[in-house]
Motif scaffolding. Structure first.
Motif, PDB file in Angstrom:
ATOM      1  N   LEU A   1       0.812  -1.216   0.000  1.00 18.45           N
ATOM      2  CA  LEU A   1       0.000   0.000   0.000  1.00 18.45           C
ATOM      3  C   LEU A   1       0.845   1.265   0.000  1.00 18.45           C
ATOM      4  CD1 LEU A   1      -2.802  -1.146   2.466  1.00 18.45           C
ATOM      5  CD2 LEU A   1      -2.946  -0.896  -0.024  1.00 18.45           C
ATOM      6  N   ARG A   2       1.995   1.238   0.664  1.00 18.64           N
ATOM      7  CA  ARG A   2       2.825   2.440   0.720  1.00 18.64           C
ATOM      8  C   ARG A   2       3.867   2.418  -0.393  1.00 18.64           C
ATOM      9  NH1 ARG A   2       3.720   4.222   6.977  1.00 18.64           N
ATOM     10  NH2 ARG A   2       1.527   4.740   7.301  1.00 18.64           N
ATOM     11  N   PRO A   3       3.974   3.531  -1.129  1.00 21.25           N
ATOM     12  CA  PRO A   3       4.924   3.572  -2.243  1.00 21.25           C
ATOM     13  C   PRO A   3       6.363   3.295  -1.807  1.00 21.25           C
ATOM     14  CG  PRO A   3       3.622   5.611  -2.131  1.00 21.25           C
ATOM     15  CD  PRO A   3       3.177   4.751  -0.996  1.00 21.25           C
ATOM     16  N   GLU A   4       6.746   3.743  -0.592  1.00 18.38           N
ATOM     17  CA  GLU A   4       8.139   3.504  -0.177  1.00 18.38           C
ATOM     18  C   GLU A   4       8.400   2.016   0.054  1.00 18.38           C
ATOM     19  OE1 GLU A   4       5.906   5.235   1.624  1.00 18.38           O
ATOM     20  OE2 GLU A   4       6.227   5.035   3.784  1.00 18.38           O
ATOM     21  N   ASN A   5       7.375   1.287   0.484  1.00 17.16           N
ATOM     22  CA  ASN A   5       7.552  -0.166   0.644  1.00 17.16           C
ATOM     23  C   ASN A   5       7.711  -0.833  -0.726  1.00 17.16           C
ATOM     24  OD1 ASN A   5       7.045   0.331   3.324  1.00 17.16           O
ATOM     25  ND2 ASN A   5       5.054  -0.675   3.387  1.00 17.16           N
ATOM     26  N   ARG A   6       6.891  -0.387  -1.679  1.00 15.39           N
ATOM     27  CA  ARG A   6       6.985  -0.977  -3.020  1.00 15.39           C
ATOM     28  C   ARG A   6       8.371  -0.708  -3.611  1.00 15.39           C
ATOM     29  NH1 ARG A   6       1.869   1.498  -3.528  1.00 15.39           N
ATOM     30  NH2 ARG A   6       2.445   2.909  -5.217  1.00 15.39           N
ATOM     31  N   ALA A   7       8.872   0.508  -3.408  1.00 10.31           N
ATOM     32  CA  ALA A   7      10.186   0.865  -3.959  1.00 10.31           C
ATOM     33  C   ALA A   7      11.277   0.012  -3.313  1.00 10.31           C
ATOM     34  CB  ALA A   7      10.457   2.350  -3.722  1.00 10.31           C
ATOM     35  N   LEU A   8      11.207  -0.150  -1.996  1.00 12.00           N
ATOM     36  CA  LEU A   8      12.215  -0.963  -1.293  1.00 12.00           C
ATOM     37  C   LEU A   8      12.192  -2.406  -1.787  1.00 12.00           C
ATOM     38  CD1 LEU A   8      12.342  -0.434   2.571  1.00 12.00           C
ATOM     39  CD2 LEU A   8      14.201  -0.266   0.915  1.00 12.00           C
ATOM     40  N   LEU A   9      10.993  -2.940  -1.904  1.00 15.33           N
ATOM     41  CA  LEU A   9      10.871  -4.333  -2.353  1.00 15.33           C
ATOM     42  C   LEU A   9      11.471  -4.494  -3.747  1.00 15.33           C
ATOM     43  CD1 LEU A   9       7.252  -5.080  -1.067  1.00 15.33           C
ATOM     44  CD2 LEU A   9       9.308  -6.327  -0.376  1.00 15.33           C
TER      45      LEU A   9
END
Ligand code: S3P
Length: 174
Positions: free
Chosen positions: A83-91
């Motif tokens: 849900l959070r863009p920063e999590n998607r980027a990290l993944l």
């Protein structure tokens, strides 16, 4: 090297992640479990007491902590990690990401008697699963390096399919 499993609640991320880690000789981290260790209570209790936004803050911190750790590991993630863009980027930056998918109808059968998942404690869990699926499917897709269907197939077949994709990405089992 980190492998992350993403997808809807009850798709089997923890079970498959643990098996995958054994096959590749990697550590296994269940991020929901790591979150519960960090907060000192169950996710359901934390959701009830602190609300979803506070939970998402902890979830992001725990994810960032684990992807930054040295060593190879398989991470199973909570269904809302995308849900959070920063999590998607990290993944995307730090992990090889597998999206495990199934229809809401199949997932419903697996969560029918589940009392641990706060988002599914509603009168109509199918409608909730459909809602979550509609909102998240595009996010899972944009985050993942590859997709594996985990609905009809048994665990063995899903694992074989995961291994096939991982081999394409240069990963051989231990
Ligand atoms: C959530 C899924 C849960 C857990 C929390 C929120 C979600 O993990 O992180 O209850 O937003 O879908 P599972 O995917 O393991 O159920």
């Amino acid at each position: 090297m980190k492998i992350a499993l993403i997808g809807m609640p009850a798709i089997g991320k923890t079970t498959l992640g643990r098996k995958l880690a054994r096959i590749y000789g990697m550590d296994f981290v269940d991020l929901d479990h790591a979150i519960e260790e960090a907060i000192g209570c169950s996710i359901r209790e934390y959701f009830d007491g602190m609300g979803e936004a506070a939970f998402r803050d902890v979830e992001s911190r725990v994810l960032a902590d684990h992807v930054a750790r040295p060593g190879a590991a398989v991470l199973s993630t909570g269904g809302g990690i995308v849900l959070r863009p920063e999590n998607r980027a990290l993944l995307r930056q730090r992990c090889l990401v597998a999206y495990l998918f199934a229809t809401p109808e199949v997932l419903l059968r697996r969560v029918r008697n589940d009392r641990t998942r706060p988002l599914l404690q509603v009168d109509d869990p199918l409608a909730r699963l459909q809602e979550l699926y509609a909102a998240r499917h595009p996010l899972y897709q944009e985050t993942a390096d590859f997709h594996v269907a985990a609905d009809a197939a048994g665990t063995r077949a899903v694992l074989a399919e995961l291994q096939r994709h991982l081999a394409v990405h240069g990963l051989q089992s231990a």
